[in-house]
Design a protein around this motif. Structure first.
Motif, PDB file in Angstrom:
ATOM      1  N   SER A  90     -36.634 -32.963 -36.452  1.00 51.09           N
ATOM      2  CA  SER A  90     -35.306 -32.923 -37.056  1.00 51.09           C
ATOM      3  C   SER A  90     -34.324 -33.746 -36.245  1.00 51.09           C
ATOM      4  O   SER A  90     -34.504 -33.951 -35.050  1.00 51.09           O
ATOM      5  CB  SER A  90     -34.805 -31.484 -37.134  1.00 51.09           C
ATOM      6  OG  SER A  90     -35.612 -30.741 -38.001  1.00 51.09           O
ATOM      7  N   GLY A  91     -33.297 -34.190 -36.916  1.00 48.02           N
ATOM      8  CA  GLY A  91     -32.263 -34.957 -36.242  1.00 48.02           C
ATOM      9  C   GLY A  91     -30.953 -34.871 -37.000  1.00 48.02           C
ATOM     10  O   GLY A  91     -30.857 -34.235 -38.048  1.00 48.02           O
ATOM     11  N   GLN A  92     -29.957 -35.493 -36.436  1.00 47.22           N
ATOM     12  CA  GLN A  92     -28.625 -35.558 -37.029  1.00 47.22           C
ATOM     13  C   GLN A  92     -28.108 -36.975 -36.892  1.00 47.22           C
ATOM     14  O   GLN A  92     -28.425 -37.655 -35.926  1.00 47.22           O
ATOM     15  CB  GLN A  92     -27.644 -34.649 -36.300  1.00 47.22           C
ATOM     16  CG  GLN A  92     -27.971 -33.211 -36.292  1.00 47.22           C
ATOM     17  CD  GLN A  92     -26.918 -32.413 -35.539  1.00 47.22           C
ATOM     18  OE1 GLN A  92     -25.843 -32.906 -35.234  1.00 47.22           O
ATOM     19  NE2 GLN A  92     -27.238 -31.187 -35.214  1.00 47.22           N
ATOM     20  N   ILE A  93     -27.304 -37.372 -37.856  1.00 49.23           N
ATOM     21  CA  ILE A  93     -26.666 -38.682 -37.791  1.00 49.23           C
ATOM     22  C   ILE A  93     -25.269 -38.537 -38.378  1.00 49.23           C
ATOM     23  O   ILE A  93     -25.073 -37.792 -39.333  1.00 49.23           O
ATOM     24  CB  ILE A  93     -27.496 -39.746 -38.539  1.00 49.23           C
ATOM     25  CG1 ILE A  93     -26.963 -41.137 -38.272  1.00 49.23           C
ATOM     26  CG2 ILE A  93     -27.578 -39.450 -40.009  1.00 49.23           C
ATOM     27  CD1 ILE A  93     -27.880 -42.261 -38.730  1.00 49.23           C
ATOM     28  N   PRO A  94     -24.288 -39.225 -37.792  1.00 47.29           N
ATOM     29  CA  PRO A  94     -22.958 -39.155 -38.388  1.00 47.29           C
ATOM     30  C   PRO A  94     -22.939 -39.861 -39.736  1.00 47.29           C
ATOM     31  O   PRO A  94     -23.539 -40.924 -39.902  1.00 47.29           O
ATOM     32  CB  PRO A  94     -22.057 -39.875 -37.391  1.00 47.29           C
ATOM     33  CG  PRO A  94     -22.895 -40.276 -36.244  1.00 47.29           C
ATOM     34  CD  PRO A  94     -24.324 -39.991 -36.564  1.00 47.29           C
TER      35      PRO A  94
ATOM     36  N   CYS B 160     -17.793 -40.396 -44.184  1.00 47.79           N
ATOM     37  CA  CYS B 160     -16.736 -39.431 -43.847  1.00 47.79           C
ATOM     38  C   CYS B 160     -16.761 -38.972 -42.400  1.00 47.79           C
ATOM     39  O   CYS B 160     -15.864 -38.265 -41.956  1.00 47.79           O
ATOM     40  CB  CYS B 160     -16.802 -38.227 -44.788  1.00 47.79           C
ATOM     41  SG  CYS B 160     -18.176 -37.094 -44.454  1.00 47.79           S
ATOM     42  N   GLY B 161     -17.830 -39.320 -41.644  1.00 48.12           N
ATOM     43  CA  GLY B 161     -17.923 -38.894 -40.253  1.00 48.12           C
ATOM     44  C   GLY B 161     -18.546 -37.515 -40.088  1.00 48.12           C
ATOM     45  O   GLY B 161     -18.711 -37.045 -38.972  1.00 48.12           O
TER      46      GLY B 161
ATOM     47  N   CYS C  50     -25.013 -35.840 -47.100  1.00 46.45           N
ATOM     48  CA  CYS C  50     -23.921 -35.309 -46.295  1.00 46.45           C
ATOM     49  C   CYS C  50     -23.305 -34.136 -47.049  1.00 46.45           C
ATOM     50  O   CYS C  50     -22.982 -34.252 -48.237  1.00 46.45           O
ATOM     51  CB  CYS C  50     -22.868 -36.395 -46.069  1.00 46.45           C
ATOM     52  SG  CYS C  50     -21.378 -35.809 -45.217  1.00 46.45           S
ATOM     53  N   ALA C  51     -23.136 -33.018 -46.372  1.00 45.84           N
ATOM     54  CA  ALA C  51     -22.528 -31.848 -47.005  1.00 45.84           C
ATOM     55  C   ALA C  51     -21.054 -32.088 -47.325  1.00 45.84           C
ATOM     56  O   ALA C  51     -20.503 -31.486 -48.236  1.00 45.84           O
ATOM     57  CB  ALA C  51     -22.681 -30.628 -46.102  1.00 45.84           C
ATOM     58  N   GLY C  52     -20.430 -32.996 -46.575  1.00 44.85           N
ATOM     59  CA  GLY C  52     -19.011 -33.242 -46.766  1.00 44.85           C
ATOM     60  C   GLY C  52     -18.685 -34.116 -47.959  1.00 44.85           C
ATOM     61  O   GLY C  52     -17.802 -33.800 -48.756  1.00 44.85           O
TER      62      GLY C  52
END
Length: 67
Positions: free
Chosen positions: A2-6, A10-11, A29-31
């Motif tokens: 797993s990972g994360q990325i901006p 929207c950041g 993206c949830a945003g």
């Protein structure tokens, strides 16, 4: 893995699974709903890089002191 990325739009944070990306899945993206995926041309390159990373991790695990 797993990972994360901006999110580039929207950041916010897009959480993803690298193995699922290799299978062609996309993550949003949830945003703002922007999606993250791999182009078909990139799959072999990313798979190769992940294999090398896994090998380095295994080497590192062998060098750790017990404890």
């Amino acid at each position: 893995m797993s990972g994360q990325i901006p999110c580039p739009d929207c950041g916010g944070i897009i959480v993803f699974d690298a193995h699922a990306l290799l299978r062609g899945e996309t993550f949003a993206c949830a945003g703002c709903g922007a999606s993250l995926g791999l182009a078909r041309e990139s799959v072999a390159t990313v798979a190769n890089a992940m294999a090398k990373l896994d090998a380095l991790r295994k080497q590192g695990d062998g060098r750790r002191a017990p404890g």
